[in-house]
Motif scaffolding. Structure first.
Motif, PDB file in Angstrom:
ATOM      1  N   SER A  38       0.576  -1.256  -0.014  1.00  0.00           N
ATOM      2  CA  SER A  38      -0.158   0.165  -0.014  1.00  0.00           C
ATOM      3  C   SER A  38       0.873   1.318  -0.088  1.00  0.00           C
ATOM      4  N   LYS A  39       2.143   1.150  -0.017  1.00  0.00           N
ATOM      5  CA  LYS A  39       3.027   2.299   0.063  1.00  0.00           C
ATOM      6  C   LYS A  39       3.685   2.525  -1.548  1.00  0.00           C
ATOM      7  N   ASN A  45      -1.245  -2.305  -5.914  1.00  0.00           N
ATOM      8  CA  ASN A  45      -1.523  -3.351  -4.918  1.00  0.00           C
ATOM      9  C   ASN A  45      -2.407  -4.424  -5.566  1.00  0.00           C
ATOM     10  N   VAL A  48      -5.728  -5.384  -4.074  1.00  0.00           N
ATOM     11  CA  VAL A  48      -6.899  -4.563  -4.276  1.00  0.00           C
ATOM     12  C   VAL A  48      -7.264  -4.882  -5.625  1.00  0.00           C
TER      13      VAL A  48
END
Length: 259
Positions: A38-39, A45, A48
């Motif tokens: 998520s970074k 990602n 997702v």
């Protein structure tokens, strides 16, 4: 927060979505964590992007400083220790065959999984894979000895810098060539479909990614660059989705029946 345990090893993993299993290996080198997806270290990602079609599974590496997994530092078999964890999580979940996508260190991890469990991996996506640069043979050794090693010892006092040195030496200095975990002959004879999304930074050499693609008999390659500008990333994701669909067993069986 589900956990897979085997002896002294404890692996924190997460799942998202449903469908055919997709193992997701975050980037970040030996600090590979779920949170890293998520970074900014991850272009996108997969947990997702692909949870609408796949049962996505990911985990913290057992020695990631900011992760929640833990386990001994197996100085004589570092790559295989991580493969044990990855395959162990899939066994724990009752998963036999699966697909895999990995960033950065996920490249060498995936090649090692293909060597260790060739019959289980249906297809693989290697995004910005790590590889060896002959002009910088100690790039990964030095980076981990300066950054990851001292931080790990600070968190896990039972581990010494002498052990870290042996561990990183085994990973990156014992066979400091190509993709670290397998030979060119292995890649040349690997029949598993692979999609490679090359990068071109010191840790992710373009030349190695393209050589892998040229050697692997069932390989595909993305456009390059695929993540800069960022507007190109959705196109790369669409290509990954098409690749995964093309090799997903149910879809493949339907296609073959139609033929």
């Amino acid at each position: 927060m589900p956990t897979y345990k085997k002896g002294p090893v404890s692996i924190h993993y997460e799942e998202a979505g449903s469908g055919f299993p997709l193992l997701v290996i975050p980037g970040g080198g030996l600090n590979s964590t779920i949170a890293g997806l998520s970074k900014t270290i991850s272009p996108f990602n997969p947990m997702v992007e692909f949870k609408d079609e796949y049962r996505c599974i990911t985990a913290d590496l057992r020695h990631a400083v900011e992760g929640q997994s833990s386990g001994p530092l197996e100085v004589d078999r570092p790559w295989d220790a991580y493969a044990d964890d990855q395959l162990g999580v899939m066994d724990h979940l009752g998963i036999d065959k699966f697909m895999v996508i990995g960033f950065c260190i996920g490249g060498p991890f995936i090649w090692n999984l293909l060597k260790r469990a060739p019959g289980r991996i249906v297809a693989a996506v290697l995004a910005q894979p790590s590889g060896s640069r002959p002009e910088k043979p100690d790039l990964f050794y030095e980076g981990n000895m300066k950054g990851w090693g001292p931080a790990l010892v600070g968190k896990r006092p039972e581990i010494t810098m002498e052990q870290v040195d042996r561990f990183v030496t085994k990973m990156y200095r014992t066979d400091p060539d190509f993709v670290f975990t397998v030979s060119r002959d292995f890649v040349r004879n690997c029949r598993t479909p692979v999609l490679i999304l090359p990068d071109d930074v010191p840790q992710h050499p373009y030349a190695v990614a393209m050589e892998s693609a040229m050697l692997a008999p069932n390989s595909e390659v993305s456009m390059f660059p695929w993540k800069d500008p960022k507007e190109r990333i959705p196109l790369a994701i669409r290509q990954i989705r098409s690749f995964l669909r093309a090799h997903r067993p149910a879809e493949r069986a339907i296609s073959q029946a139609a033929e």
